[in-house]
Design a protein around this motif. Structure first.
Motif, PDB file in Angstrom:
ATOM      1  N   UNK A   6       0.845  -1.197   0.000  1.00  0.00           N
ATOM      2  CA  UNK A   6       0.000   0.000   0.000  1.00  0.00           C
ATOM      3  C   UNK A   6       0.883   1.250   0.000  1.00  0.00           C
ATOM      4  N   UNK A   7       1.891   1.253   0.849  1.00  0.00           N
ATOM      5  CA  UNK A   7       2.776   2.421   0.916  1.00  0.00           C
ATOM      6  C   UNK A   7       3.502   2.629  -0.405  1.00  0.00           C
ATOM      7  N   UNK A   8       3.966   1.556  -1.019  1.00  0.00           N
ATOM      8  CA  UNK A   8       4.697   1.675  -2.284  1.00  0.00           C
ATOM      9  C   UNK A   8       3.812   2.156  -3.424  1.00  0.00           C
ATOM     10  N   UNK A  14       5.106   9.598   1.724  1.00  0.00           N
ATOM     11  CA  UNK A  14       5.449  10.258   2.989  1.00  0.00           C
ATOM     12  C   UNK A  14       4.210  10.541   3.842  1.00  0.00           C
ATOM     13  N   UNK A  15       3.034  10.496   3.239  1.00  0.00           N
ATOM     14  CA  UNK A  15       1.784  10.720   3.985  1.00  0.00           C
ATOM     15  C   UNK A  15       1.180   9.409   4.478  1.00  0.00           C
ATOM     16  N   UNK A  81       4.911 -10.998  -0.842  1.00  0.00           N
ATOM     17  CA  UNK A  81       5.904 -11.965  -1.318  1.00  0.00           C
ATOM     18  C   UNK A  81       5.973 -11.931  -2.839  1.00  0.00           C
ATOM     19  N   UNK A  82       4.837 -11.791  -3.481  1.00  0.00           N
ATOM     20  CA  UNK A  82       4.801 -11.687  -4.939  1.00  0.00           C
ATOM     21  C   UNK A  82       5.522 -10.448  -5.433  1.00  0.00           C
ATOM     22  N   UNK A  83       5.376  -9.344  -4.723  1.00  0.00           N
ATOM     23  CA  UNK A  83       6.071  -8.099  -5.089  1.00  0.00           C
ATOM     24  C   UNK A  83       7.582  -8.285  -4.996  1.00  0.00           C
ATOM     25  N   UNK A  84       8.040  -8.946  -3.946  1.00  0.00           N
ATOM     26  CA  UNK A  84       9.473  -9.182  -3.775  1.00  0.00           C
ATOM     27  C   UNK A  84       9.989 -10.094  -4.884  1.00  0.00           C
TER      28      UNK A  84
END
Length: 94
Positions: A6-8, A14-15, A81-84
């Motif tokens: 979510x952050x990525x 930064x918010x 895990x899929x993102x990594x």
């Protein structure tokens, strides 16, 4: 586990902390409201799992929908895990 994804994906990462804190406050407020309403409605006979207090066809539907939500949200755990793995495979290809 979904926090990193979510952050990525945010336009302004930064918010993230502010948005996360607000979401947690909203979530806790909802849980608290439902807990208080459940106790207010059922009194001392309130079961610890609130959906067990709902009887009849409505109760059966609520329990079935809860099972469906749990079943369908289970695969979301594997998204980080899929993102990594995707990042690793892209870096090894190039």
């Amino acid at each position: 586990p979904m926090v990193l994804a979510i952050e990525n994906s945010m336009a302004n990462p930064e918010r993230f902390e502010t948005a996360f804190d607000r979401a947690q406050i909203c979530l806790v407020s909802c849980f608290l409201a439902f807990g208080v309403m459940g106790y207010w409605l059922y009194g001392d006979n309130t079961k610890s799992v609130i959906v067990l207090n709902v009887l009849g066809t409505t109760g059966l539907m609520v329990k079935a929908l809860l099972c469906l939500v749990i079943s369908l949200s289970y695969p979301l755990q594997f998204m980080p895990a899929g993102e990594v793995l995707k990042a690793i495979s892209e870096s090894s290809i190039s």
